[in-house]
Structures are given as C-alpha cells and as structure tokens.
Enzyme design. Structure first.
Site, PDB file in Angstrom:
ATOM      1  N   LYS A  60     -22.689 -25.723  42.776  1.00 37.90           N
ATOM      2  CA  LYS A  60     -23.721 -26.546  42.136  1.00 37.90           C
ATOM      3  C   LYS A  60     -23.110 -27.881  41.694  1.00 37.90           C
ATOM      4  O   LYS A  60     -23.733 -28.932  41.797  1.00 37.90           O
ATOM      5  CB  LYS A  60     -24.289 -25.774  40.938  1.00 37.90           C
ATOM      6  N   ASP A  61     -21.871 -27.814  41.158  1.00 34.32           N
ATOM      7  CA  ASP A  61     -21.145 -29.025  40.770  1.00 34.32           C
ATOM      8  C   ASP A  61     -20.016 -29.205  41.788  1.00 34.32           C
ATOM      9  O   ASP A  61     -18.842 -29.012  41.479  1.00 34.32           O
ATOM     10  CB  ASP A  61     -20.589 -28.861  39.352  1.00 34.32           C
ATOM     11  N   ARG A 119     -29.771 -27.173  31.781  1.00 33.06           N
ATOM     12  CA  ARG A 119     -30.676 -28.267  31.416  1.00 33.06           C
ATOM     13  C   ARG A 119     -32.142 -27.971  31.793  1.00 33.06           C
ATOM     14  O   ARG A 119     -33.045 -28.589  31.242  1.00 33.06           O
ATOM     15  CB  ARG A 119     -30.231 -29.574  32.082  1.00 33.06           C
ATOM     16  N   GLY A 169     -18.841 -23.216  40.332  1.00 34.61           N
ATOM     17  CA  GLY A 169     -20.034 -23.226  41.180  1.00 34.61           C
ATOM     18  C   GLY A 169     -20.074 -24.436  42.104  1.00 34.61           C
ATOM     19  O   GLY A 169     -19.695 -25.536  41.727  1.00 34.61           O
ATOM     20  N   MET A 174     -20.394 -24.076  29.703  1.00 35.14           N
ATOM     21  CA  MET A 174     -20.816 -24.746  28.467  1.00 35.14           C
ATOM     22  C   MET A 174     -21.936 -23.954  27.792  1.00 35.14           C
ATOM     23  O   MET A 174     -22.650 -24.486  26.934  1.00 35.14           O
ATOM     24  CB  MET A 174     -21.247 -26.175  28.772  1.00 35.14           C
ATOM     25  N   ALA A 194     -25.464 -21.578  27.208  1.00 41.14           N
ATOM     26  CA  ALA A 194     -26.862 -21.521  27.650  1.00 41.14           C
ATOM     27  C   ALA A 194     -26.874 -20.841  29.021  1.00 41.14           C
ATOM     28  O   ALA A 194     -27.375 -21.371  30.014  1.00 41.14           O
ATOM     29  CB  ALA A 194     -27.512 -22.901  27.692  1.00 41.14           C
ATOM     30  N   HIS A 208     -24.560 -18.696  36.163  1.00 44.70           N
ATOM     31  CA  HIS A 208     -23.270 -18.383  35.543  1.00 44.70           C
ATOM     32  C   HIS A 208     -22.885 -16.915  35.804  1.00 44.70           C
ATOM     33  O   HIS A 208     -21.744 -16.603  36.111  1.00 44.70           O
ATOM     34  CB  HIS A 208     -23.346 -18.579  34.019  1.00 44.70           C
TER      35      HIS A 208
HETATM   36  P1  AMP Z   1     -21.874 -25.368  33.109  1.00 43.63           P
HETATM   37  O1  AMP Z   1     -22.108 -24.382  32.013  1.00 43.63           O
HETATM   38  O2  AMP Z   1     -23.106 -26.085  33.542  1.00 43.63           O
HETATM   39  O3  AMP Z   1     -20.708 -26.279  32.833  1.00 43.63           O
HETATM   40  O4  AMP Z   1     -21.450 -24.516  34.377  1.00 43.63           O
HETATM   41  C1  AMP Z   1     -20.359 -23.640  34.336  1.00 43.63           C
HETATM   42  C2  AMP Z   1     -20.045 -23.196  35.747  1.00 43.63           C
HETATM   43  O5  AMP Z   1     -21.174 -22.545  36.304  1.00 43.63           O
HETATM   44  C3  AMP Z   1     -19.715 -24.379  36.677  1.00 43.63           C
HETATM   45  O6  AMP Z   1     -18.668 -24.007  37.555  1.00 43.63           O
HETATM   46  C4  AMP Z   1     -21.008 -24.569  37.420  1.00 43.63           C
HETATM   47  O7  AMP Z   1     -20.851 -25.161  38.700  1.00 43.63           O
HETATM   48  C5  AMP Z   1     -21.498 -23.143  37.541  1.00 43.63           C
HETATM   49  N1  AMP Z   1     -22.937 -23.128  37.746  1.00 43.63           N
HETATM   50  C6  AMP Z   1     -23.892 -23.698  36.976  1.00 43.63           C
HETATM   51  N2  AMP Z   1     -25.110 -23.517  37.524  1.00 43.63           N
HETATM   52  C7  AMP Z   1     -24.901 -22.819  38.670  1.00 43.63           C
HETATM   53  C8  AMP Z   1     -25.763 -22.327  39.689  1.00 43.63           C
HETATM   54  N3  AMP Z   1     -27.075 -22.533  39.664  1.00 43.63           N
HETATM   55  N4  AMP Z   1     -25.219 -21.647  40.725  1.00 43.63           N
HETATM   56  C9  AMP Z   1     -23.860 -21.459  40.779  1.00 43.63           C
HETATM   57  N5  AMP Z   1     -23.003 -21.889  39.849  1.00 43.63           N
HETATM   58  C10 AMP Z   1     -23.513 -22.566  38.810  1.00 43.63           C
END
Ligand code: AMP
Length: 283
Positions: free
Chosen positions: A152-153, A190, A150, A30, A32, A37
C-alpha cells in the site's frame, strides 16, 4: 496479551524470546488498525513464532500538523483486534513520544539513493527522513528477524529495503499485498475519517487504476496519464494530486516501456481534506 509502553520492559521480554531462539517478526504501525494491518501480522506468523506490533503515531514523518493532530488513536480497539489473532504470541509496543525520542523529537537525514525524491517525497517534505528515523529506531529497539511492510505504501517499502541495505541493518524486509475493502478501496486508517459521500466516491481511485492497467497494455505512458488526469478533472469530489507510472526499482517515471522492467502506477488523491494513496502493478 503483553502491551508495553516502555522500551526497557519490552527489551527484557524480547531477550527472553531470543534466549529461547524464537524467531521474531515485526509489524510497525501507527494504529487505528484494520484488516490491512492484520494481514501483515498473519503473514508474519507464517515465518515467525512471535510477532511484535508497534503502535506509534510518529510525529517526525508528518509534514502536515493538522494530519498529525487528527490522526485516529484507538489503542484499546487495536489491542482487541490483535487479540482476535493471538492472545499469547503477539507483543504490542505502544510507546509515548518521549520513550522513543527523549527530548529530541527530530529526524536524522538519510540518503536513499534518490528514491526519497520521487512521488511522496515531492509532496511531503521531510517525510522519508521521518520514516527512516523511526524505522531504524524501532529496528534497534525490537531487533526483529523479519519486518513486514505493506505494498500500500510501496515507496516506503522500497525505502525501508534500501535503509537496511545501506545501513547494514540485519533485518529482512518483506512486502505484503494491498488489502482492499470489497468495493476495491485500499484499506487505510484515514478512511475512517471520510464523510459518507467521500467514502462512496473513493472506490473510484482503484477503478481508475484498474482501467489504467488495462490501457497500459496498448497505450503510451503519456496517453494513460492524460486519461487519468481527465477522469479526475471531471470528478466532483476527488482531486488528483499525482498519477505516475514508474519503474519499481528507481520509482522514476519514463517514456519508453521495456519488456525487462517492472512497472507500477501510483496515485495520490484528496477526498475533501483527506489524502488517499494507492498503487497497482502494471506488468
Ligand atoms: P500505517 O499504520 O498506515 O503506518 O501502516 C502500517 C503498515 O501497514 C505499513 O507497512 C502499511 O503499508 C501497511 N498497510 C496499511 N494499509 C494496508 C493495506 N490496506 N494493505 C496492506 N498493508 C497495509
């Protein structure tokens, strides 16, 4: 670097790589972007010659309107960061809502065999239908060989694996380790919105998870959970939404440990109005 806002143009480009039998990896984001990432993109280059990164703040997965409105949008900086990895081998897809959804900005409903009702599913109504909808859509548009998500989720990762199994989507889903700041805070888009006192307080989340992992070796699930709740009750800035120790396959909490199962502790915390999640492997 190629940055596409239209799926037709993106498709033409992907067709060329496919015709060349190039393996295509995919990291949906998403935006940022941060080192977390980038670690997924770097991991992707171990298996693929081309990486597609989507940058799209998906409206259907937000249950909270304010969170959607305030979500950081930093496309130029994101592209610059990706260029620092590779100028030629990364393709960015940064579509409008219209390009992805047309005039029907709604979620489909999915069954993920109950995974969707645990943890985040309890606190974010409709969230995983939104995730399922966008991930399926992006997989159809991009047609990657492998996609990287990740830990992370972690719940999202398990749900996306289930999505590909249940709906016969020919994409391999690979989970990647959580990338942390040097103070232990899990990197997240965030985090940029945290005021300084909350930024200083937030590493407490991971410190507590590490203590919980230690305690889990000798104490019951109930005892560890109680201890974690106490830590946050006594904390001036951070509010605990949930702490759950769960079986990684079912994502359900349990009473009795089994040597044959793998467990993780999951946590969601409010720092002011910003919701932070994290998790840790326990065995
Ligand atoms: P997002 O932009 O937050 O939707 O995250 C996009 C992808 O990056 C998702 O698969 C997340 O799990 C992964 N991600 C976000 N933050 C981290 C992190 N700190 N370590 C590993 N993967 C991450």
């Amino acid at each position: 670097m190629k940055v596409f806002t239209s799926k037709e143009k993106l498709n033409q480009c992907i067709d060329l790589f496919k015709a060349d039998a190039k393996k295509i990896g995919f990291v949906p984001t998403m935006g940022a972007l941060h080192e977390g990432h980038l670690s997924l993109v770097r991991r992707g280059f171990e298996d693929n010659s081309i990486m597609v990164v989507s940058i799209f703040v998906n409206p259907t997965q937000f249950n909270n309107k304010q969170d959607l409105i305030k979500y950081p949008r930093t496309l130029e900086a994101d592209v610059a960061l990706l260029q620092s990895i590779s100028k030629k081998k990364i393709i960015v897809y940064a579509p409008s809502v219209d390009d992805v959804y047309g005039n029907d900005v709604t979620s489909r409903s999915f069954s993920f065999d109950g995974l969707e009702f645990e943890m985040e599913g309890k606190f974010r109504a409709g969230h995983f239908d939104g995730v399922g909808t966008i991930v399926k859509r992006l997989f159809e548009i991009i047609r990657p060989d492998v996609a990287y998500f990740g830990e992370k989720d972690f719940q999202q990762l398990q749900i996306v694996k289930k999505l590909t199994e249940k709906y016969n989507i020919p994409v391999k889903v690979v989970g990647c380790k959580i990338h942390r700041a040097s103070n232990g805070l899990a990197m997240s888009s965030r985090n940029a919105r945290l005021k300084s006192e909350y930024k200083d307080a937030a590493p407490f989340i991971y410190q507590t998870l590490k203590m919980a992992r230690q305690m889990f070796k000798s104490k019951s699930v109930a005892k560890v959970s109680e201890w974690v709740k106490d830590q946050f009750e006594n904390h001036e800035l951070l509010d605990l939404e949930y702490f759950i120790i769960a079986d990684i396959k079912t994502l359900k909490s349990f009473q009795r440990k089994s040597k044959h199962k793998k467990y993780r502790a999951f946590i969601a915390v409010f720092a002011d109005d910003i919701r932070l999640i994290d998790n840790i492997a326990l065995n």
